[in-house]
Design an enzyme around this catalytic site. Structure first.
Site, short mmCIF file in Angstrom:
data_model
loop_
_atom_site.label_atom_id
_atom_site.label_comp_id
_atom_site.label_asym_id
_atom_site.label_seq_id
_atom_site.Cartn_x
_atom_site.Cartn_y
_atom_site.Cartn_z
N CYS A 156 1.03 -1.93 -0.05
CA CYS A 156 0.09 0.07 -0.30
C CYS A 156 1.06 0.95 -0.32
O CYS A 156 1.60 1.23 0.55
CB CYS A 156 -0.74 -0.09 1.47
SG CYS A 156 -1.91 1.39 1.00
N CYS A 198 -3.39 6.54 0.19
CA CYS A 198 -3.26 4.81 -0.29
C CYS A 198 -2.77 4.83 -1.34
O CYS A 198 -3.05 3.88 -2.26
CB CYS A 198 -4.06 4.05 0.13
SG CYS A 198 -4.84 4.14 1.84
N LYS A 222 -12.69 -4.25 3.03
CA LYS A 222 -11.90 -2.91 4.49
C LYS A 222 -13.04 -2.16 4.66
O LYS A 222 -13.13 -1.24 3.50
CB LYS A 222 -10.68 -2.77 3.26
CG LYS A 222 -10.01 -1.87 4.59
CD LYS A 222 -8.95 -1.88 3.84
CE LYS A 222 -8.01 -1.08 4.81
NZ LYS A 222 -6.20 -0.01 4.51
N LYS A 246 -11.49 -6.69 6.29
CA LYS A 246 -11.01 -5.80 8.17
C LYS A 246 -12.01 -4.64 8.32
O LYS A 246 -12.22 -4.53 7.27
CB LYS A 246 -9.59 -5.88 7.57
CG LYS A 246 -9.48 -4.51 8.28
CD LYS A 246 -8.10 -4.07 7.24
CE LYS A 246 -7.24 -2.93 8.19
NZ LYS A 246 -6.30 -2.99 6.99
C1 PBG Z 1 -3.40 0.29 4.80
C2 PBG Z 1 -3.57 -0.30 6.20
C3 PBG Z 1 -4.51 0.33 7.28
C4 PBG Z 1 -4.43 -0.37 8.37
C5 PBG Z 1 -3.77 -2.22 7.32
N1 PBG Z 1 -3.38 -1.23 6.14
C6 PBG Z 1 -4.71 1.67 7.99
C7 PBG Z 1 -6.15 2.11 6.83
O1 PBG Z 1 -6.59 1.58 5.89
O2 PBG Z 1 -6.11 3.25 7.28
C8 PBG Z 1 -4.80 -1.07 9.29
C9 PBG Z 1 -4.56 -1.87 10.51
C10 PBG Z 1 -4.52 -1.65 11.57
O3 PBG Z 1 -5.88 -0.90 12.64
O4 PBG Z 1 -4.48 -3.25 12.33
N2 PBG Z 1 -1.92 -0.16 4.73
#
Ligand code: PBG
Length: 319
Positions: A114, A124, A190, A243
């Protein structure tokens, strides 16, 4: 009495009829490596969780492997951030992958793909002057990042930005680069969640004006999750990530019922501090950790990314 359900709850019988289990093999431990550090440093927003140097990351990978946890999920923090996130193409993550491969060959390395940790604006992707993510240049970067990770020896790449078309772009890049055996774990589902806040501190990608709702999902939707998974599977995703985990167990369940693809659930930073706080400052006992992880397995996750991986592993080894 003909029906006496408690007969099956007796010691020695209960394990035989147990439907779900939590095993060491189900756990994935996140690992943050920061190019700016001289020594491992605690992450203020994630109590008892550190950011590492390349050297200490290798050591940590060894500890994780010794506990019997099969895999780590690697995130990097670069020294320099710029508009396009160019530091993602060579640096601390690639170095850590090759060092862990050399010194701790037994651990499976999954690396986050990312741009948000590498861009000066915290998005991102590569954005236009209005802050809107531009697909083409972003996909080109993601593809190149994945190939550099594969060249360093990564086992699995995990694109986490939910950028449309990211799986197809990365699959094409890996195949062209000679890495047709490298699987893609795609964050297909997500949600645009408040539970990521501590993570943003951990990788310095907290940025007040970043609106991730342009590419992350509305917490109110479930059909949309099905559509997202279908697209990613068609584009070649080998494992689907959902997630956060705990506030979205219904989504994990529904995806498990609808598809046959392996599911990973990410129990995110906000879930970690919620339980950690309740254990440290209130009366919850640490046993709740494995109970919560079991609920994620019961919903249908095949594997779980959790900041409690080491604690859970120690608990499982004692049991
Ligand atoms: C983006 C990413 C995020 C998380 C994992 N990969 C943050 C976002 O989308 O802002 C969050 C993971 C967590 O909160 O433990 N690379």
């Amino acid at each position: 009495m003909v029906h006496r359900p408690s007969r099956l709850r007796r010691k020695g019988i209960a394990p035989l009829v147990r439907e779900t289990s939590l095993h060491l093999e189900d756990l994935i431990c996140p690992l943050f490596v920061d190019e700016n550090l001289e020594r491992p440093t605690n992450i203020a927003s994630l109590p008892e969780f550190d950011r590492h140097t390349v050297e200490s990351a290798v050591h940590e990978a060894g500890t994780v492997a010794d506990l019997g946890i099969p895999a780590i999920l690697l995130f990097g923090v670069p020294r320099h951030k710029d508009e396009t996130g160019s530091a993602s193409l060579s640096g601390v993550v690639q170095d850590t992958i090759s060092e862990i491969k050399r010194q701790v060959p037994g651990v499976t390395i999954i690396a986050d793909v990312c741009l948000c940790e590498y861009t000066s604006h915290g998005h991102c992707g590569v954005v236009d002057e209005k802050g809107v993510i531009m697909d083409e240049p972003t996909l080109e970067m993601l593809k190149q990042i994945a190939v550099t990770y594969a060249e360093a020896g990564v086992d699995v790449v995990a694109p986490s930005g939910m950028i449309d078309g990211m799986v197809a772009a990365i699959r094409a890049g890996l195949d062209e680069g000679g890495f047709k055996h490298t699987p893609i774990m795609s964050y297909a589902v997500k949600y645009c969640s408040n539970f990521y806040e501590p993570f943003r501190d951990a990788v310095d990608s907290s940025c007040a004006f970043v609106d991730r709702s342009q590419h992350q999902m509305d917490p109110a939707n479930t059909d949309e999750a099905i559509r997202e998974v279908r697209l990613d599977v068609r584009e070649g995703a080998d494992i689907i990530m959902i997630k956060p985990a705990l506030p979205y167990l219904d989504i994990i369940y529904r995806i498990k019922q609808t598809f046959t693809v392996p599911i990973a659930a990410y129990s995110v930073s906000g879930e970690y501090i919620m339980l950690h706080g309740a254990i440290t400052n209130s009366s919850l006992r640490p046993d709740v950790i494995n109970e919560v992880l079991l609920s994620i397995r019961r919903a249908g996750a095949d594997m779980i990314v959790t900041y409690f991986a080491k604690e859970a592993a120690r608990h499982l080894r004692q049991a």
